[in-house]
Scaffold this active site. Structure first.
Site, PDB file in Angstrom:
ATOM      1  N   HIS A 112      23.633  38.255  14.655  1.00 18.05           N
ATOM      2  CA  HIS A 112      22.660  37.787  13.792  1.00 18.05           C
ATOM      3  C   HIS A 112      23.038  36.830  12.624  1.00 18.05           C
ATOM      4  CE1 HIS A 112      18.245  38.143  13.162  1.00 18.05           C
ATOM      5  NE2 HIS A 112      18.261  38.553  12.041  1.00 18.05           N
ATOM      6  N   SER A 149      15.924  34.315  11.344  1.00 24.76           N
ATOM      7  CA  SER A 149      15.089  35.771  11.491  1.00 24.76           C
ATOM      8  C   SER A 149      13.853  35.577  11.175  1.00 24.76           C
ATOM      9  CB  SER A 149      16.093  36.641  10.394  1.00 24.76           C
ATOM     10  OG  SER A 149      15.697  37.994  10.566  1.00 24.76           O
ATOM     11  N   ASP A 155      23.249  39.729  19.422  1.00 26.17           N
ATOM     12  CA  ASP A 155      22.299  40.059  18.176  1.00 26.17           C
ATOM     13  C   ASP A 155      21.562  41.132  18.614  1.00 26.17           C
ATOM     14  OD1 ASP A 155      20.315  39.676  16.237  1.00 26.17           O
ATOM     15  OD2 ASP A 155      20.075  37.394  16.333  1.00 26.17           O
TER      16      ASP A 155
END
Length: 282
Positions: A256, A98, A227
């Protein structure tokens, strides 16, 4: 406990260092709000297989000190590089998830490749997910500001509401236990509001469009088809195209939080990528 001082301002930062000291080095940088614990399903098996696995708690996260300042990408990247210097590692593979992908990219473009041989970008928000000159298809900044207000009003509710989308848990094979979810939410809430808002600001301002073409090491890009935090087309696919030596691996039904739902697949891919560097493949 293992701590080192930030080269920027002396903030005391916590890290873990698992596996043999002579093994190939993998350095893990976590997502927003979470400390090194998020990588347990990758670090433990890799360390047991002979890899040296290092991970830090970002400033304001986990067991690291929580200063008022320093929540900008340059400082966070310098904190990562400070750990590489502290441990005097070479030929490291930097692995970010991320916003952690932004930190490892900036670490390399800011400090060079003397200590870094490869990058792995997992479910990355790079080059950016909010509208900017380099990311014109990103989220409207006004939407982000409105979401910040919701977050500030009740962080606990915000985290809990996003769990299903984070893991794409509604899709077959992505089931995550309620106990693990509760554990992860507790970890997120351990990051205070100042650090949490600081890292949200880093995500909102992220635009690595100009520097990605200068990343002159092999890059593994791992991304899920589902995601919603970082849609594949604008992040993983785009990064893999613009870095000079990028390999994209797309995980079907991956959200994610694929570091949990696709843990074995991710660990195997990371191991293969690190091993390619050991054999001299570029």
């Amino acid at each position: 406990m293992p701590y080192y001082e930030s080269p920027v301002d002396g903030t005391r930062l916590y890290y873990v260092d698992h596996g043999p000291a002579t093994g190939p080095v993998a350095v893990f940088v976590a997502s927003a709000y979470i400390g090194h614990e998020m990588w347990e399903y990758q670090m433990l098996p890799l360390a047991e297989a002979g890899y040296r696995c290092v991970a830090l708690d970002r400033r304001g996260h986990g067991r690291s000190d929580a200063p008022w300042s320093g929540y900008d990408l340059d400082t966070l990247a310098d904190d990562v590089h400070g750990l590489l210097d502290h441990l005097d590692v070479r030929e490291a593979t930097l692995i970010g998830h991320s916003i952690g992908t932004g930190e490892v990219v900036r670490c390399l473009t800011r400090h060079g490749t003397a200590r870094v041989a490869r990058l792995a970008l997992v479910a990355g928000v790079s080059p950016g997910v909010v509208r900017s000159p380099g990311t014109p298809d990103g989220v409207d900044p006004a939407v982000v500001r409105a979401d910040d207000e919701v977050f500030l009003r009740d962080r606990a509710a915000w985290f809990a509401a996003g769990v299903d989308a984070f893991f794409a848990a509604h899709l077959p094979g992505n089931e995550v236990s309620p106990e693990y979810v509760r554990y992860l939410l507790d970890r997120c809430m351990s990051t205070g509001p100042r650090a949490a808002m600081g890292i949200r600001g880093v995500v909102a301002a992220l635009d690595l469009t100009a520097e990605l073409p200068s990343v002159d090491v092999p890059v593994l890009v791992v991304h899920g088809t589902d995601d919603t935090s970082a849609p594949l087309a604008g992040t993983g696919e785009r990064v893999a195209k613009v870095v000079p030596d990028g390999t994209l691996k797309v995980y079907e039904r991956g959200g994610h939080g694929l570091f949990v739902t696709h843990a074995r697949q991710l660990t195997a891919d990371l191991r293969e990528f690190i091993d390619a560097g050991r054999t001299g493949a570029r």
